[in-house]
Write an enzyme that holds these catalytic residues in place. Structure first.
Site, PDB file in Angstrom:
ATOM      1  N   SER A   1      -2.935  -7.935   2.696  1.00  0.00           N
ATOM      2  CA  SER A   1      -3.062  -7.940   4.088  1.00  0.00           C
ATOM      3  C   SER A   1      -3.451  -9.363   4.737  1.00  0.00           C
ATOM      4  CB  SER A   1      -4.369  -7.091   4.477  1.00  0.00           C
ATOM      5  OG  SER A   1      -4.012  -5.650   4.125  1.00  0.00           O
TER       6      SER A   1
ATOM      7  N   LYS B   1     -15.739  -8.692   4.893  1.00  0.00           N
ATOM      8  CA  LYS B   1     -14.528  -9.107   5.955  1.00  0.00           C
ATOM      9  C   LYS B   1     -14.658  -8.979   7.229  1.00  0.00           C
ATOM     10  CE  LYS B   1     -11.668  -8.203   1.849  1.00  0.00           C
ATOM     11  NZ  LYS B   1     -10.621  -7.232   1.227  1.00  0.00           N
TER      12      LYS B   1
ATOM     13  N   ARG C   1      -2.302  -5.817  -8.570  1.00  0.00           N
ATOM     14  CA  ARG C   1      -1.236  -6.736  -8.427  1.00  0.00           C
ATOM     15  C   ARG C   1      -1.121  -7.861  -9.673  1.00  0.00           C
ATOM     16  NH1 ARG C   1      -2.873  -7.784  -2.328  1.00  0.00           N
ATOM     17  NH2 ARG C   1      -4.991  -7.957  -3.480  1.00  0.00           N
TER      18      ARG C   1
ATOM     19  N   HIS D   1       0.992  -1.183  -0.146  1.00  0.00           N
ATOM     20  CA  HIS D   1      -0.207  -0.070   0.148  1.00  0.00           C
ATOM     21  C   HIS D   1       0.848   1.140   0.021  1.00  0.00           C
ATOM     22  CE1 HIS D   1      -3.113  -2.824   2.190  1.00  0.00           C
ATOM     23  NE2 HIS D   1      -3.601  -2.434   1.171  1.00  0.00           N
TER      24      HIS D   1
HETATM   25  O1  PNS Z   1      -8.986  -3.011  -0.863  1.00  0.00           O
HETATM   26  P1  PNS Z   1     -10.383  -3.383  -0.195  1.00  0.00           P
HETATM   27  O2  PNS Z   1     -10.141  -3.469   1.238  1.00  0.00           O
HETATM   28  O3  PNS Z   1     -10.720  -4.595  -0.981  1.00  0.00           O
HETATM   29  O4  PNS Z   1     -11.175  -2.033  -0.445  1.00  0.00           O
HETATM   30  C1  PNS Z   1     -12.391  -2.379  -1.247  1.00  0.00           C
HETATM   31  C2  PNS Z   1     -13.213  -0.835  -1.103  1.00  0.00           C
HETATM   32  C3  PNS Z   1     -13.228  -0.337   0.361  1.00  0.00           C
HETATM   33  C4  PNS Z   1     -12.651   0.128  -1.935  1.00  0.00           C
HETATM   34  C5  PNS Z   1     -14.762  -1.079  -1.540  1.00  0.00           C
HETATM   35  O5  PNS Z   1     -15.073  -2.323  -0.889  1.00  0.00           O
HETATM   36  C6  PNS Z   1     -15.642  -0.029  -1.207  1.00  0.00           C
HETATM   37  O6  PNS Z   1     -15.515   1.098  -1.855  1.00  0.00           O
HETATM   38  N1  PNS Z   1     -16.392  -0.336  -0.478  1.00  0.00           N
HETATM   39  C7  PNS Z   1     -17.458   0.732  -0.125  1.00  0.00           C
HETATM   40  C8  PNS Z   1     -18.770   0.479  -0.393  1.00  0.00           C
HETATM   41  C9  PNS Z   1     -19.247   0.821  -1.665  1.00  0.00           C
HETATM   42  O7  PNS Z   1     -19.096   1.924  -2.368  1.00  0.00           O
HETATM   43  N2  PNS Z   1     -19.476  -0.310  -2.480  1.00  0.00           N
HETATM   44  C10 PNS Z   1     -19.907  -0.140  -3.799  1.00  0.00           C
HETATM   45  C11 PNS Z   1     -18.732  -0.386  -4.887  1.00  0.00           C
HETATM   46  S1  PNS Z   1     -17.995  -1.886  -4.610  1.00  0.00           S
END
Ligand code: PNS
Length: 162
Positions: free
Chosen positions: A130, A43, A92, A19
């Protein structure tokens, strides 16, 4: 001159060197980055949200270009509120692609002016996640090469009490 600001959203449970590599890369072409930390409902996070925030703040305490914030709910709503329409995400490997593609297309349905820039981390962090870090730490493995010192310490603290 107008500043270029982007949001780097994620769960950062915990933040890894991968990150950090993405953040440093993005600061070569944007002026400021807001690390937006959320609880991913799918999660079960190991670190409490406030802990994740305080760890990231500590890592970037000397950087005036990095901000850290909590966001709840939909990312598009948070971006509208912040008036920021640029997202940074790390990419990645092929398996990330489907997920990221889905996020971009879904978000675009709600906020058409949104753009996402994907950056690839250094080769040695391509496999890093992570989840892998948590697995290694939970089995008493050494994660010092993959995360900042403060994260390694926090992981040790958590798992020594389990
Ligand atoms: O890197 P991660 O932890 O998989 O992040 C995912 C994240 C937080 C970017 C995504 O889950 C998100 O935007 N969550 C907020 C809810 C949302 O807007 N959902 C609709 C689009 S997926």
């Amino acid at each position: 001159m107008k500043e270029t600001i982007a949001v780097y959203p994620g769960s950062f449970d915990p933040i890894t060197n991968g990150h950090i590599d993405i953040i440093e890369r993005s600061l070569k072409f944007i002026d400021r980055i807001v690390i937006a930390v959320t609880d991913n409902p799918h999660k079960k996070p190991l670190f409490e949200l406030n802990k994740r925030i305080s760890i990231i703040k500590n890592i970037f305490k000397k950087s005036t270009s990095v901000e850290v914030e909590i966001f709840n709910g939909l990312l598009v709503d948070y971006l509208k509120k912040k008036n920021i329409f640029l997202i940074i995400r790390g990419l990645r490997e092929v398996s990330d692609f489907n997920y990221e593609f889905q996020i971009v297309l879904t978000n675009r349905k709600f906020l058409s002016r949104l753009e996402t820039i994907f950056l690839m981390p250094r080769e040695e962090y391509l496999f890093l996640s992570s989840s892998i870090i948590k697995e290694i730490a939970s089995m008493n493995g050494d994660v010092k090469k993959f995360v900042p010192e403060i994260v390694a310490k926090e992981l040790k603290n958590i798992y020594k009490n389990r």
